[in-house]
Design a protein around this motif. Structure first.
Motif, short mmCIF file in Angstrom:
data_model
loop_
_atom_site.label_atom_id
_atom_site.label_comp_id
_atom_site.label_asym_id
_atom_site.label_seq_id
_atom_site.Cartn_x
_atom_site.Cartn_y
_atom_site.Cartn_z
N PHE A 23 0.49 -1.34 0.15
CA PHE A 23 0.15 0.12 -0.17
C PHE A 23 0.81 1.18 -0.29
N THR A 24 1.59 1.27 1.30
CA THR A 24 2.38 2.76 1.07
C THR A 24 3.71 2.33 0.03
N GLY A 25 4.26 1.58 -0.20
CA GLY A 25 5.13 1.53 -1.36
C GLY A 25 5.05 1.56 -2.78
N ALA A 26 4.00 1.54 -3.41
CA ALA A 26 3.65 2.01 -4.47
C ALA A 26 3.05 3.65 -4.49
N LEU A 27 2.81 3.98 -3.37
CA LEU A 27 2.92 5.24 -3.41
C LEU A 27 3.86 6.46 -3.68
N ILE A 28 5.35 5.77 -3.40
CA ILE A 28 6.97 6.16 -3.23
C ILE A 28 7.16 6.40 -4.89
N LEU A 29 6.23 5.62 -5.60
CA LEU A 29 6.57 4.95 -7.14
C LEU A 29 5.81 6.11 -8.10
N VAL A 30 4.80 7.19 -7.37
CA VAL A 30 3.69 7.47 -8.71
C VAL A 30 4.81 8.29 -9.02
N PRO A 31 5.55 8.92 -8.97
CA PRO A 31 7.21 10.53 -9.47
C PRO A 31 7.78 9.44 -10.21
N ALA A 32 7.77 8.57 -10.61
CA ALA A 32 8.84 7.63 -11.21
C ALA A 32 7.42 6.99 -12.23
N ILE A 33 6.89 6.07 -12.12
CA ILE A 33 5.68 5.38 -13.23
C ILE A 33 5.13 7.04 -13.90
N GLU A 34 5.02 7.72 -13.43
CA GLU A 34 4.24 9.06 -14.26
C GLU A 34 5.70 9.32 -15.53
N ASN A 35 7.23 9.14 -15.28
CA ASN A 35 8.27 9.23 -16.71
C ASN A 35 8.32 8.14 -17.14
N SER A 36 7.96 6.44 -16.14
CA SER A 36 7.61 5.74 -17.51
C SER A 36 7.01 5.69 -18.37
N PHE A 37 5.50 6.17 -18.26
CA PHE A 37 4.64 5.99 -18.83
C PHE A 37 4.32 7.97 -19.47
N ASP A 38 4.91 8.61 -18.78
CA ASP A 38 4.58 9.62 -19.41
C ASP A 38 3.17 10.31 -19.55
N ALA A 39 3.15 9.81 -18.33
CA ALA A 39 1.54 10.27 -17.89
C ALA A 39 1.36 11.64 -16.73
N ASP A 40 0.70 12.01 -16.28
CA ASP A 40 0.04 13.09 -15.59
C ASP A 40 -0.93 12.72 -14.26
N ILE A 41 0.06 13.36 -12.70
CA ILE A 41 -1.04 13.38 -11.91
C ILE A 41 -2.57 12.32 -11.83
N THR A 42 -3.30 13.44 -12.79
CA THR A 42 -4.89 12.59 -12.30
C THR A 42 -4.78 10.82 -12.79
N SER A 43 -4.09 10.66 -14.45
CA SER A 43 -3.95 8.99 -14.67
C SER A 43 -3.40 8.64 -12.74
N THR A 44 -1.66 8.70 -13.26
CA THR A 44 -1.26 8.10 -11.87
C THR A 44 -1.74 8.32 -10.56
N GLN A 45 -3.27 8.14 -9.97
CA GLN A 45 -3.51 8.55 -9.13
C GLN A 45 -4.10 7.01 -8.42
N TRP A 46 -4.41 6.62 -9.90
CA TRP A 46 -5.53 5.48 -9.47
C TRP A 46 -4.90 3.82 -9.33
N VAL A 47 -3.13 4.31 -9.45
CA VAL A 47 -2.89 3.06 -8.90
C VAL A 47 -2.91 3.08 -7.48
N LEU A 48 -2.79 4.01 -6.80
CA LEU A 48 -3.56 4.13 -5.18
C LEU A 48 -4.92 3.81 -5.51
N ASN A 49 -6.10 5.09 -5.98
CA ASN A 49 -7.23 4.89 -5.64
C ASN A 49 -7.99 3.11 -5.97
N ILE A 50 -7.68 2.57 -7.14
CA ILE A 50 -7.74 1.21 -7.01
C ILE A 50 -7.88 0.02 -6.42
#
Length: 508
Positions: A23-50
């Protein structure tokens, strides 16, 4: 406890630890996931929310299925789903694939967690050891909450955020082996149990539509016909949910519980305490990485004032509840969390880590005083035979509202930061299209689309843009915490309304 019981408790703690790090570990990954998939925060928030949503909605069903077919069997099924989905996360070729994989992880965790608790409470040792065992299992989860960000920071420093999900694979495998070897197969199960699949489906779909609408609102336009229609369907489903509950045999929300004033209040107290904590877990690491320029590992250590207090609090909450009672504990806890969220807004920009440190500490302390006690108060508000149902229901409410809070805060944050970015670029004399502003808004400037925008600028312009982006992120984060402050402050009112005498004189 005998040696066999000690070994089983350790096995359950390892299972809880694996869920905790995810749960908490995935949150720290959000910026790296944004960079990897060229996404913005409104999309990567689903990593936590879903993950939070599917975990929450599966948990009640997972517990009931464990009662019907055996907790050991459901643990193994849940761990298999969790392991498989962790491999899917590791190999994800796109953000959509990762989000689906996280949903499956939530389903797996939702099957494992209630059965882990039930197994620890009923199968490991004598009744007099039950409280100690439950505390140790929860300690495993909270230790995972603390260690998870450190694992994330380490793997990102090694060069690949995907390696984090191999830790999920490792702990899921260990948990499966220990369950097979150490936990006896159950032969007696509850008969005549019913699961409210209809209610869960309606509620899940309603929340998903709400989260999706908050995600695409900025792109579609907040007053566009498609978005208004989506929110209308969402509202219809929320209204339909109580009607469905009246017609199923064993609803999630029993009518006789909902007429209980103290139960309604405690259910609300389980909801609003997550606003500040979830928003903090989402944005504090990003602030450290995007504004302060810290590495992922540095931000994981920087998050410790929040995660350590959450861990310590979950272990101590039972003693605090007995010593001080729910009303005082919840009032002061909600007050601390409200002050913490508000401090993020009012602290002057430019203070660096000091700008968020008091907020992290106060939000962590507030969560310490509210998360466990609010669940205990909800259980105390109903008859003992409904304790299991209410325990799962309170945690479900906790996670669902947490997901909604993050979605609302992110929608507010994105709009505020985008507006601030445009104003700062105009003030700096830099003309940039709206599409280019969206590409760099709230970003780390190393995504492919952000790099393409920055390459158009001179060196002097690029420096001004970087400064504008950092300041815009800070503005957006402040607006997100205004939402969190308002949301969590509702708990202060509910804590004042709570009647301790009626809470311990159950009538429904």
């Amino acid at each position: 406890m005998d040696r066999s019981s000690v070994v089983k408790v350790i096995a359950l703690m390892v299972t809880g630890f694996g869920i905790g790090i995810d749960f908490t570990g995935a949150l720290i990954l959000v910026p790296a996931i944004e960079n990897s998939f060229d996404a913005d925060i409104t999309s990567t928030q689903w990593v936590l929310n879903i993950y939070a949503l599917f975990f929450a909605m599966t948990m009640v069903a997972g517990g009931r299925l464990g009662d019907m077919y055996g907790h050991r069997k459901m643990m193994l099924i849940g761990l298999s789903i969790f392991l498989f989905s962790s491999v899917m996360c590791f190999v994800s070729p796109s953000l959509d694939f990762l989000i689906v994989s996280r949903a499956l992880q939530g389903i797996g965790a939702g099957c494992v967690w209630p059965c882990t608790l039930a197994f620890g409470a009923t199968k490991v040792s004598r009744p007099e050891h039950r409280a100690m065992i439950m505390g140790l299992v929860l300690a495993g989860v909270t230790c995972g909450n603390v260690i998870g960000p450190l694992i994330s920071g380490t793997v990102v420093n090694l060069g690949d955020w995907r390696l984090f999900f191999l830790a999920n694979v490792l702990f899921a495998t260990i948990s499966m082996v220990t369950a097979l070897l150490l936990m006896e197969r159950e032969t007696h199960h509850k008969q005549g149990e019913h699961i409210d699949f209809a209610g869960m489906a309606v509620l899940s779909f309603a929340v998903l539509l709400l989260l999706y609408g908050l995600d695409v609102g900025a792109d579609w336009g907040w007053t566009s016909s498609p978005l208004l229609m989506l929110f209308f369907v969402c509202a219809v489903l929320f209204v339909l949910f109580p009607q469905v509950e009246k017609r199923v045999k064993e609803p999630l929300l029993l009518p006789q519980m909902m007429v209980n004033r103290e139960f309604r209040i405690t259910l609300g107290l389980n909801m609003f305490n997550v606003s500040a904590a979830f928003v903090g877990l989402m944005y504090f690491p990003q602030y450290m990485q995007k504004v302060l320029g810290w590495s992922t590992l540095q931000s994981a250590f920087g998050l410790a004032p929040l995660t350590v207090l959450l861990a310590v609090g979950s272990i101590l909450s039972g003693k605090l509840y007995n010593d001080f009672g729910p009303k005082r504990l919840l009032f002061w806890g909600y007050l601390c969390a409200t002050v913490g969220a508000a401090s993020v807004v009012v602290m002057p920009a430019g203070l660096g880590y000091i700008q968020i440190l008091p907020g992290m500490a106060m939000i962590g302390l507030g969560a310490t005083l509210t998360v466990g006690p609010s669940g205990t108060a909800a259980v105390c508000a109903v008859k003992p035979e409904r304790a299991g149902l209410v325990g799962g229901l309170s945690f479900m409410t906790h996670l669902v509202y947490g997901a909604i809070s993050v979605a609302c805060a992110t929608a507010i944050m994105y709009l505020a930061s985008l507006q601030s970015l445009g104003e700062r670029l105009t003030a700096a004399g830099i003309t940039m299209s709206e599409a280019d502003q969206r590409a760099i808004n709230s970003g780390t400037l190393i995504t492919s689309s952000a790099r393409a925008v920055m390459e158009k600028l001179s060196t002097a312009e690029a420096e001004k843009v970087k400064s504008a982006i950092a300041a815009a992120f800070d503005t957006g984060m402040n607006m997100a915490f205004i939402f969190a402050t308002v949301s969590v402050s509702i708990g202060i009112v509910l804590a004042i309304l709570l009647d301790e005498e009626k809470l311990h004189k159950v009538e429904s």
